[in-house]
Write an enzyme that holds these catalytic residues in place. Structure first.
Site, PDB file in Angstrom:
ATOM      1  N   TRP A  31      46.400 -19.467  19.208  1.00 27.45           N
ATOM      2  CA  TRP A  31      45.558 -19.510  20.397  1.00 27.45           C
ATOM      3  C   TRP A  31      46.344 -20.154  21.531  1.00 27.45           C
ATOM      4  O   TRP A  31      47.048 -21.128  21.296  1.00 27.45           O
ATOM      5  CB  TRP A  31      44.290 -20.306  20.096  1.00 27.45           C
ATOM      6  N   GLU A  67      42.846 -25.215  13.073  1.00 32.05           N
ATOM      7  CA  GLU A  67      43.445 -24.898  11.770  1.00 32.05           C
ATOM      8  C   GLU A  67      44.771 -25.604  11.517  1.00 32.05           C
ATOM      9  O   GLU A  67      45.347 -25.489  10.432  1.00 32.05           O
ATOM     10  CB  GLU A  67      43.617 -23.383  11.616  1.00 32.05           C
ATOM     11  N   CYS A  89      47.430 -26.106  21.640  1.00 26.33           N
ATOM     12  CA  CYS A  89      47.016 -26.346  23.016  1.00 26.33           C
ATOM     13  C   CYS A  89      45.518 -26.080  23.134  1.00 26.33           C
ATOM     14  O   CYS A  89      45.064 -24.982  22.812  1.00 26.33           O
ATOM     15  CB  CYS A  89      47.794 -25.442  23.962  1.00 26.33           C
ATOM     16  N   VAL A  90      44.802 -27.089  23.579  1.00 24.86           N
ATOM     17  CA  VAL A  90      43.365 -26.956  23.822  1.00 24.86           C
ATOM     18  C   VAL A  90      43.143 -27.243  25.306  1.00 24.86           C
ATOM     19  O   VAL A  90      43.490 -28.315  25.792  1.00 24.86           O
ATOM     20  CB  VAL A  90      42.551 -27.946  22.955  1.00 24.86           C
ATOM     21  N   ILE A  91      42.591 -26.263  25.995  1.00 22.70           N
ATOM     22  CA  ILE A  91      42.362 -26.388  27.437  1.00 22.70           C
ATOM     23  C   ILE A  91      40.859 -26.538  27.688  1.00 22.70           C
ATOM     24  O   ILE A  91      40.055 -25.768  27.155  1.00 22.70           O
ATOM     25  CB  ILE A  91      42.926 -25.164  28.195  1.00 22.70           C
ATOM     26  N   GLU A  94      34.109 -24.905  29.853  1.00 25.50           N
ATOM     27  CA  GLU A  94      32.837 -25.271  30.458  1.00 25.50           C
ATOM     28  C   GLU A  94      31.897 -25.986  29.489  1.00 25.50           C
ATOM     29  O   GLU A  94      30.843 -26.463  29.894  1.00 25.50           O
ATOM     30  CB  GLU A  94      32.152 -24.028  31.006  1.00 25.50           C
ATOM     31  N   THR A  95      32.249 -26.034  28.204  1.00 28.38           N
ATOM     32  CA  THR A  95      31.366 -26.651  27.212  1.00 28.38           C
ATOM     33  C   THR A  95      32.050 -27.835  26.541  1.00 28.38           C
ATOM     34  O   THR A  95      33.223 -28.097  26.758  1.00 28.38           O
ATOM     35  CB  THR A  95      30.974 -25.625  26.125  1.00 28.38           C
ATOM     36  N   HIS A  97      32.929 -27.983  23.557  1.00 31.02           N
ATOM     37  CA  HIS A  97      33.783 -27.487  22.476  1.00 31.02           C
ATOM     38  C   HIS A  97      35.141 -28.186  22.496  1.00 31.02           C
ATOM     39  O   HIS A  97      35.672 -28.560  21.455  1.00 31.02           O
ATOM     40  CB  HIS A  97      33.940 -25.965  22.636  1.00 31.02           C
ATOM     41  N   PHE A 122      51.379 -34.966  15.797  1.00 27.93           N
ATOM     42  CA  PHE A 122      50.387 -34.373  16.692  1.00 27.93           C
ATOM     43  C   PHE A 122      51.092 -33.886  17.958  1.00 27.93           C
ATOM     44  O   PHE A 122      51.300 -34.644  18.894  1.00 27.93           O
ATOM     45  CB  PHE A 122      49.325 -35.428  17.020  1.00 27.93           C
TER      46      PHE A 122
END
Length: 164
Positions: A31, A67, A89-91, A94-95, A97, A122
């Site tokens: 992702w 994962e 990478c987590v961007i 709007e929530t 999550h 990490f």
């Protein structure tokens, strides 16, 4: 942490041991592939630049950052690794999550490291937007992949040194 005062890829004041004696696993989230591929290239190139043998680096993709924890666990359960590098990478969206994923991955990586008494690094960007991710994946703030690789080398060396 990358700021206007610190570049993620600046290790000029740091002694980095040789990576030659160690085996590394790299788990990479698919992702946000544009970002995670750049993180992977930074990590891989840094390991090689510090003496790691290409045959001693095993790379395994996983669907997303969530994962990474189970990927690291599977590698340590089934392989002989001195350190695992988790890249993702987590961007922010709007929530909420984002908050749940970031927290779960950070805790999961730490728990896997403790479970196996092995360094699990990490190397996950948790950014507010795409540009911040680009800036930290080879852009103006360096590459978090470089930092993760150097951390893996140093921690593998620490474990070996203390083990005797």
């Amino acid at each position: 942490m990358a700021t206007h005062l610190k570049n993620l890829s600046d290790f000029s004041g740091s002694e980095i041991p040789s990576a030659a004696p160690y085996r590394f696993g790299i788990v990479v989230a698919e992702w946000n592939a544009e970002i995670t591929n750049a993180l992977y290239q930074g990590a891989y190139n840094s390991l090689i630049a510090h003496g790691a043998l290409a045959d001693n680096i095993a790379t395994h993709p996983v669907p997303g950052s969530f994962e990474l924890t189970s990927g690291a666990d599977i590698l340590l359960k089934n392989g002989n690794f001195d350190a695992i590098i988790c890249l993702g990478c987590v961007i922010q969206g709007e929530t909420r999550h984002f908050d749940f994923i970031c927290n779960a991955v950070a805790n999961g990586v730490s728990n896997v490291s403790i479970k196996y008494s092995k360094p699990v690094i990490f190397g996950v960007l948790t950014t507010d937007n795409q540009q911040q991710a680009i800036d930290r994946a080879g852009g103006k703030h360096g590459n978090k992949g470089d930092e993760a690789a150097i951390t893996a080398i140093k921690m593998a060396d620490l474990a070996k040194t203390l083990k005797g």
